[in-house]
Motif scaffolding. Structure first.
Motif, PDB file in Angstrom:
ATOM      1  N   PRO A 176       3.477  -9.694   5.169  1.00 32.48           N
ATOM      2  CA  PRO A 176       4.847  -9.214   5.323  1.00 32.48           C
ATOM      3  C   PRO A 176       4.861  -7.729   5.660  1.00 32.48           C
ATOM      4  O   PRO A 176       4.303  -6.918   4.918  1.00 32.48           O
ATOM      5  N   PRO A 177       5.446  -7.343   6.808  1.00 30.46           N
ATOM      6  CA  PRO A 177       5.427  -5.929   7.195  1.00 30.46           C
ATOM      7  C   PRO A 177       6.229  -5.085   6.210  1.00 30.46           C
ATOM      8  O   PRO A 177       7.343  -5.449   5.820  1.00 30.46           O
ATOM      9  N   SER A 178       5.674  -3.985   5.821  1.00 31.16           N
ATOM     10  CA  SER A 178       6.335  -3.109   4.857  1.00 31.16           C
ATOM     11  C   SER A 178       6.116  -1.658   5.267  1.00 31.16           C
ATOM     12  O   SER A 178       4.974  -1.233   5.472  1.00 31.16           O
ATOM     13  N   ILE A 179       7.200  -0.918   5.424  1.00 28.42           N
ATOM     14  CA  ILE A 179       7.155   0.515   5.715  1.00 28.42           C
ATOM     15  C   ILE A 179       8.155   1.205   4.801  1.00 28.42           C
ATOM     16  O   ILE A 179       9.359   0.972   4.903  1.00 28.42           O
ATOM     17  N   LYS A 180       7.662   2.015   3.885  1.00 27.80           N
ATOM     18  CA  LYS A 180       8.524   2.727   2.956  1.00 27.80           C
ATOM     19  C   LYS A 180       8.313   4.225   3.138  1.00 27.80           C
ATOM     20  O   LYS A 180       7.211   4.736   2.935  1.00 27.80           O
ATOM     21  N   ILE A 181       9.359   4.915   3.545  1.00 31.45           N
ATOM     22  CA  ILE A 181       9.295   6.346   3.837  1.00 31.45           C
ATOM     23  C   ILE A 181       9.710   7.143   2.604  1.00 31.45           C
ATOM     24  O   ILE A 181      10.744   6.871   1.992  1.00 31.45           O
ATOM     25  N   HIS A 182       8.894   8.130   2.255  1.00 26.80           N
ATOM     26  CA  HIS A 182       9.236   9.044   1.159  1.00 26.80           C
ATOM     27  C   HIS A 182       9.337  10.449   1.742  1.00 26.80           C
ATOM     28  O   HIS A 182       8.341  11.065   2.083  1.00 26.80           O
ATOM     29  N   ASP A 192       4.326   4.599   2.911  1.00 30.07           N
ATOM     30  CA  ASP A 192       3.483   3.498   2.438  1.00 30.07           C
ATOM     31  C   ASP A 192       3.654   2.340   3.420  1.00 30.07           C
ATOM     32  O   ASP A 192       4.771   1.832   3.601  1.00 30.07           O
ATOM     33  N   VAL A 193       2.558   1.939   4.048  1.00 32.82           N
ATOM     34  CA  VAL A 193       2.610   0.993   5.159  1.00 32.82           C
ATOM     35  C   VAL A 193       1.583  -0.108   4.961  1.00 32.82           C
ATOM     36  O   VAL A 193       0.434   0.166   4.591  1.00 32.82           O
ATOM     37  N   ILE A 252      -7.949   9.348   9.967  1.00 31.48           N
ATOM     38  CA  ILE A 252      -8.560   9.146   8.650  1.00 31.48           C
ATOM     39  C   ILE A 252      -8.497  10.398   7.791  1.00 31.48           C
ATOM     40  O   ILE A 252      -8.725  10.328   6.582  1.00 31.48           O
ATOM     41  N   ASN A 253      -8.177  11.553   8.377  1.00 34.41           N
ATOM     42  CA  ASN A 253      -7.981  12.773   7.597  1.00 34.41           C
ATOM     43  C   ASN A 253      -6.558  12.908   7.084  1.00 34.41           C
ATOM     44  O   ASN A 253      -6.261  13.841   6.337  1.00 34.41           O
ATOM     45  N   ASN A 254      -5.680  12.026   7.512  1.00 37.10           N
ATOM     46  CA  ASN A 254      -4.260  12.173   7.239  1.00 37.10           C
ATOM     47  C   ASN A 254      -3.701  10.992   6.459  1.00 37.10           C
ATOM     48  O   ASN A 254      -2.576  10.561   6.669  1.00 37.10           O
ATOM     49  N   VAL A 255      -4.524  10.475   5.553  1.00 36.91           N
ATOM     50  CA  VAL A 255      -4.133   9.363   4.691  1.00 36.91           C
ATOM     51  C   VAL A 255      -4.429   9.760   3.250  1.00 36.91           C
ATOM     52  O   VAL A 255      -5.471  10.347   2.958  1.00 36.91           O
ATOM     53  N   PHE A 256      -3.473   9.506   2.353  1.00 37.44           N
ATOM     54  CA  PHE A 256      -3.613   9.897   0.952  1.00 37.44           C
ATOM     55  C   PHE A 256      -4.243   8.812   0.089  1.00 37.44           C
ATOM     56  O   PHE A 256      -4.936   9.100  -0.885  1.00 37.44           O
ATOM     57  N   GLN A 257      -3.965   7.556   0.432  1.00 38.45           N
ATOM     58  CA  GLN A 257      -4.305   6.463  -0.477  1.00 38.45           C
ATOM     59  C   GLN A 257      -4.452   5.174   0.304  1.00 38.45           C
ATOM     60  O   GLN A 257      -3.798   4.981   1.333  1.00 38.45           O
ATOM     61  N   LEU A 258      -5.307   4.277  -0.183  1.00 36.46           N
ATOM     62  CA  LEU A 258      -5.501   2.969   0.432  1.00 36.46           C
ATOM     63  C   LEU A 258      -5.451   1.881  -0.624  1.00 36.46           C
ATOM     64  O   LEU A 258      -5.885   2.093  -1.759  1.00 36.46           O
ATOM     65  N   ARG A 298      -1.239   4.917   2.554  1.00 36.14           N
ATOM     66  CA  ARG A 298      -0.219   5.967   2.377  1.00 36.14           C
ATOM     67  C   ARG A 298      -0.528   7.074   3.374  1.00 36.14           C
ATOM     68  O   ARG A 298      -1.524   7.782   3.268  1.00 36.14           O
ATOM     69  N   ILE A 299       0.345   7.219   4.387  1.00 39.29           N
ATOM     70  CA  ILE A 299       0.103   8.095   5.535  1.00 39.29           C
ATOM     71  C   ILE A 299       0.921   9.383   5.400  1.00 39.29           C
ATOM     72  O   ILE A 299       2.124   9.356   5.111  1.00 39.29           O
TER      73      ILE A 299
END
Length: 522
Positions: free
Chosen positions: A111-117, A130-131, A182-188, A226-227
């Motif tokens: 299920p596609p999920s894109i949550k903008i903070h 969070d994608v 890959i330098n611009n991601v906080f969490q996987l 988390r981008i």
């Protein structure tokens, strides 16, 4: 009779144990999201259209838990030879997301999920999204722009999955400024080869986090990320300037990447013939007069620098003035500089225009014998000569991108590999992006192009040039050892920890599946 997902996996494992090493064909049994298929077009074809490896089954998961359950069962079943590949948008070239007689996980079924903070002014930290791993970058861009935000680092083509590019690196003209994706991601969120569903970051399970980034899918399946986001510009000043001297061309590119406070994007390409200029000019019809210059000179190649400056409402600086100041410092051919003003979305989505043009001509779904290399600054002139020795500039069909990135913008603890070139900070990306139209290039012709690529790689990765492949493809363990260099032993250790049976990403060809010795004698 209804079966739970767990029961269906049990049935699958039993069938695999009883029938292996026999090959499955069409099965009347319905395993819900896990289906046996005789024909699996999407799972056995990728953008390269060079390798066609049919899987035994395709999993279309509805949640990361289903991926976890599948890998848990397989990792506890050493009698099985089954491997698993995660497939995003299928933009690989050499079957890297395929699994011959294995299982392909089609990530777009999540299920596609894109949550903008969006970070508040009084809130510490950064804005982020969070994608889910199967979401395409273009989908994230469209959603984040609604909040005036966008990721910092991109790929040239946006119709690739989040998980797919993070498993490689993710590079484009912003890489010199912000590093790769890959330098611009906080969490996987990652499902390991053992079936563990793990949330990881630089602070939580950093060993898994950094090794998965650029890890070619060998250690886990990225189910969400988390981008990092930043304020998006509303439009872009996009500039192209032409050169007839390679040394001046590269010198000016290196000057541009040193101006990261003014310049937001730097790329470049070779102009080998009229066709290559037409193919890259969708947004620049005004410079087509340059074709006369092509016919008037006998140069083997011309070169084009491409750079961009953002218009940002919050800043008083005028992008037109900035471009004018930059242009005064460049040494392009007199009068051969062109610019357009486009929206930020259209600039980032620029390759889509070319895709639609090629689709209309039936030239998109054709073989793509691409070759992508990282070349040290000290070897870039020699590499350029190597290309021109192996191709025919007048008949070359495609594009050759050349642009610099900076080593110090890359995290050294990820699995991604750059040339081991001592103290050199400047590294060039050289991408030979050609197509093999079946109406003019037969199977024998395609084979010749692939052999040509192999010769270039063998020479370029030698000690004189010291290049490395990006999106690598090797057939021998020795080549993989040389490719990873000082990172090889670390990769072996992480593979043993997170995917000890070598279930994941068989299409890369790095490791062979581990299974019980008695099965090998049957």
């Amino acid at each position: 009779m209804e079966f739970s997902f767990c029961s269906r996996i049990n049935a699958l494992i039993l069938l695999l144990a009883l029938c292996s090493p026999c090959r499955f064909i069409q099965s009347p049994m319905d395993f819900g999201p896990l289906n046996f298929l005789q024909s699996t077009p999407s799972a056995s074809i990728d953008f390269g259209r060079i390798f066609f490896n049919s899987p035994l089954a395709v999993l279309r998961p509805q949640s990361p838990k289903e991926i976890s359950q599948l890998l848990s069962f397989l990792s506890s079943s050493s009698f099985s030879k089954v491997t698993v590949a995660a497939r995003g948008a299928g933009h690989s070239i050499h079957g890297q997301a395929q699994a011959h007689d294995g299982i392909v996980i089609e990530m777009d079924s999540l299920p596609p999920s894109i949550k903008i903070h969006r970070k508040r002014d009084d809130e510490p930290g950064f804005s982020y999204a969070d994608v889910s791993g199967g979401v395409l970058w273009v989908e994230l861009l469209k959603e984040s722009l609604k909040d005036g935000l966008a990721p910092r680092s991109w790929t040239d083509y946006l119709y690739m999955s989040i998980g797919g590019t993070l498993s490689n690196a993710g590079i484009s003209g912003q890489t010199f400024k912000y590093g790769p994706q890959i330098n611009n991601v906080f969490q996987l969120d990652v499902v390991t080869g053992r079936g563990e569903l793990v949330t990881c970051s630089s602070l939580q399970r950093p060993d898994l986090f950094y090794s998965v980034l650029g890890g070619l899918g060998q250690l886990g399946v990225i189910t969400s990320a988390r981008i990092l986001l930043q304020d998006a510009p509303h439009k872009v000043k996009w500039v192209r300037a032409f050169y007839d001297d390679f040394e001046i061309f590269t010198k000016d590119q290196e000057l541009l990447v040193s101006m990261d406070s003014k310049v937001d994007y730097v790329e470049g390409f070779m102009v080998l013939n009229e066709q290559s200029l037409h193919g890259s000019s969708v947004a620049f019809p005004s410079y087509m007069g340059f074709i006369e210059q092509l016919h008037a000179h006998s140069s083997d190649a011309y070169y084009c620098i491409e750079f961009a400056v953002h218009y940002e409402l919050e800043k008083e600086s005028n992008a037109d003035q900035v471009v004018e100041e930059i242009a005064k410092q460049l040494s392009f051919m007199p009068s051969f500089i062109y610019s357009v003003e486009v929206s930020y979305f259209d600039f980032l989505n620029r390759v889509r225009m070319e895709e639609m043009n090629l689709r209309s001509k039936g030239l998109w779904d054709v073989p793509h014998p691409w070759l992508n290399m990282f070349v040290p600054k000290s070897g870039i002139a020699q590499y350029r000569d190597l290309l021109l020795e192996n191709i025919s500039p007048r008949t070359f069909d495609g594009h050759i991108l050349i642009y610099p990135i900076l080593r110090d913008k890359w995290y050294s603890n990820t699995s991604a590999v750059l040339p081991e070139s001592g103290e050199e900070n400047v590294i060039y990306v050289v991408s030979m992006l050609r197509s093999a139209d079946p109406t003019t290039c037969s199977a024998e012709c395609l084979t010749r192009l692939l052999h040509q690529n192999r010769r270039i790689v063998e020479t370029a990765t030698g000690p004189e040039i010291g290049a490395k492949q990006y999106l690598p493809h090797h057939s021998q363990e020795r080549q993989w050892r040389e490719h990873f260099g000082g990172k090889w032993e670390g990769l072996l250790a992480r593979k043993s920890e997170f995917d000890p049976l070598h279930i994941l990403a068989p299409g890369q060809g790095i490791f062979q599946r581990e299974y019980s010795a008695h099965l090998q004698t049957q």
